[in-house]
Design a protein around this motif. Structure first.
Motif, PDB file in Angstrom:
ATOM      1  N   ASP A  63       0.824  -1.210   0.000  1.00  8.88           N
ATOM      2  CA  ASP A  63       0.000   0.000   0.000  1.00  8.88           C
ATOM      3  C   ASP A  63       0.855   1.256   0.000  1.00  8.88           C
ATOM      4  OD1 ASP A  63      -2.298  -1.486  -0.065  1.00  8.88           O
ATOM      5  OD2 ASP A  63      -2.683  -1.336   2.103  1.00  8.88           O
ATOM      6  N   SER A  64       1.931   1.267   0.785  1.00  7.15           N
ATOM      7  CA  SER A  64       2.798   2.447   0.820  1.00  7.15           C
ATOM      8  C   SER A  64       3.509   2.637  -0.509  1.00  7.15           C
ATOM      9  CB  SER A  64       3.812   2.340   1.957  1.00  7.15           C
ATOM     10  OG  SER A  64       4.701   1.271   1.737  1.00  7.15           O
ATOM     11  N   GLU A  65       3.947   1.539  -1.147  1.00 10.01           N
ATOM     12  CA  GLU A  65       4.582   1.656  -2.464  1.00 10.01           C
ATOM     13  C   GLU A  65       3.588   2.122  -3.515  1.00 10.01           C
ATOM     14  OE1 GLU A  65       6.474  -2.008  -3.411  1.00 10.01           O
ATOM     15  OE2 GLU A  65       8.037  -1.757  -1.897  1.00 10.01           O
ATOM     16  N   ARG A  66       2.367   1.620  -3.440  1.00  7.44           N
ATOM     17  CA  ARG A  66       1.336   2.028  -4.399  1.00  7.44           C
ATOM     18  C   ARG A  66       1.011   3.513  -4.240  1.00  7.44           C
ATOM     19  NH1 ARG A  66      -2.904  -1.080  -2.855  1.00  7.44           N
ATOM     20  NH2 ARG A  66      -2.000  -2.880  -3.898  1.00  7.44           N
ATOM     21  N   LYS A  67       0.970   3.967  -3.000  1.00 10.11           N
ATOM     22  CA  LYS A  67       0.678   5.376  -2.750  1.00 10.11           C
ATOM     23  C   LYS A  67       1.782   6.263  -3.320  1.00 10.11           C
ATOM     24  CE  LYS A  67      -0.436   8.612   0.925  1.00 10.11           C
ATOM     25  NZ  LYS A  67      -0.584   8.810   2.362  1.00 10.11           N
ATOM     26  N   ALA A  68       3.045   5.869  -3.102  1.00  4.66           N
ATOM     27  CA  ALA A  68       4.164   6.642  -3.651  1.00  4.66           C
ATOM     28  C   ALA A  68       4.154   6.606  -5.175  1.00  4.66           C
ATOM     29  CB  ALA A  68       5.489   6.095  -3.113  1.00  4.66           C
ATOM     30  N   THR A 107       0.399  10.805 -10.430  1.00  4.66           N
ATOM     31  CA  THR A 107      -0.828  10.734 -11.223  1.00  4.66           C
ATOM     32  C   THR A 107      -1.957  11.502 -10.550  1.00  4.66           C
ATOM     33  OG1 THR A 107      -0.140   8.541 -11.966  1.00  4.66           O
ATOM     34  CG2 THR A 107      -2.440   9.149 -12.321  1.00  4.66           C
ATOM     35  N   LEU A 108      -2.069  11.377  -9.255  1.00  2.00           N
ATOM     36  CA  LEU A 108      -3.102  12.109  -8.526  1.00  2.00           C
ATOM     37  C   LEU A 108      -2.883  13.613  -8.611  1.00  2.00           C
ATOM     38  CD1 LEU A 108      -3.489   9.859  -5.369  1.00  2.00           C
ATOM     39  CD2 LEU A 108      -5.090  10.112  -7.266  1.00  2.00           C
ATOM     40  N   GLU A 109      -1.611  14.053  -8.552  1.00  2.00           N
ATOM     41  CA  GLU A 109      -1.318  15.484  -8.673  1.00  2.00           C
ATOM     42  C   GLU A 109      -1.719  16.012 -10.046  1.00  2.00           C
ATOM     43  OE1 GLU A 109       2.798  15.900  -7.754  1.00  2.00           O
ATOM     44  OE2 GLU A 109       2.516  15.422  -5.629  1.00  2.00           O
ATOM     45  N   VAL A 110      -1.442  15.266 -11.106  1.00  2.00           N
ATOM     46  CA  VAL A 110      -1.828  15.688 -12.459  1.00  2.00           C
ATOM     47  C   VAL A 110      -3.343  15.788 -12.561  1.00  2.00           C
ATOM     48  CG1 VAL A 110      -1.887  14.948 -14.881  1.00  2.00           C
ATOM     49  CG2 VAL A 110       0.238  14.805 -13.589  1.00  2.00           C
ATOM     50  N   LEU A 111      -4.048  14.824 -12.009  1.00  2.00           N
ATOM     51  CA  LEU A 111      -5.512  14.860 -12.068  1.00  2.00           C
ATOM     52  C   LEU A 111      -6.073  16.043 -11.279  1.00  2.00           C
ATOM     53  CD1 LEU A 111      -6.373  11.078 -11.743  1.00  2.00           C
ATOM     54  CD2 LEU A 111      -6.549  12.520 -13.771  1.00  2.00           C
ATOM     55  N   GLN A 112      -5.477  16.372 -10.148  1.00  2.00           N
ATOM     56  CA  GLN A 112      -5.935  17.525  -9.372  1.00  2.00           C
ATOM     57  C   GLN A 112      -5.697  18.822 -10.146  1.00  2.00           C
ATOM     58  OE1 GLN A 112      -7.671  17.639  -6.606  1.00  2.00           O
ATOM     59  NE2 GLN A 112      -7.700  15.404  -6.474  1.00  2.00           N
ATOM     60  N   ARG A 113      -4.535  18.925 -10.809  1.00  2.00           N
ATOM     61  CA  ARG A 113      -4.265  20.131 -11.611  1.00  2.00           C
ATOM     62  C   ARG A 113      -5.233  20.245 -12.778  1.00  2.00           C
ATOM     63  NH1 ARG A 113       1.162  18.998 -13.062  1.00  2.00           N
ATOM     64  NH2 ARG A 113       1.834  18.093 -11.120  1.00  2.00           N
TER      65      ARG A 113
END
Length: 100
Positions: free
Chosen positions: A66-71, A76-82
């Protein structure tokens, strides 16, 4: 011990002659499978300590994944937020929900 096995065979041989070897072997296999299933279900086949240890190891490895998946997914999450912020900045009057 040998005498006991021989007496067991003497009791089984008439059944083999009467019903056939495959039917008797199938019956013995079903009994064996039931006994093994029962041993697993009651915890006699695998000691409880080993099962608990395996479950703890599984939980620990899942936390690592889970920690590796989050990192891995953070960029990708930052790009989607932008993208979401940019869409609202370009068209502030368009508040239509597109189902996303």
């Amino acid at each position: 011990m040998e005498a006991e096995r021989i007496s067991d065979l003497e009791r089984l041989l008439p059944l083999v002659e009467k019903y056939g070897l495959s039917v008797v072997l199938l019956f013995l296999f079903l009994i064996f499978a039931y006994v093994q299933w029962r041993a697993v279900a009651t915890g006699k086949l695998v000691p409880r300590e080993m099962l608990d240890r395996a479950l703890q190891d599984n939980d620990h490895l899942q936390e690592i994944l889970d920690s590796e998946r989050k990192a891995f997914m953070q960029p990708t999450l930052e790009v989607l937020q932008r993208l979401k912020i940019d869409h609202n900045a370009v068209n502030p009057e368009n508040t239509e929900d597109r189902g996303g």
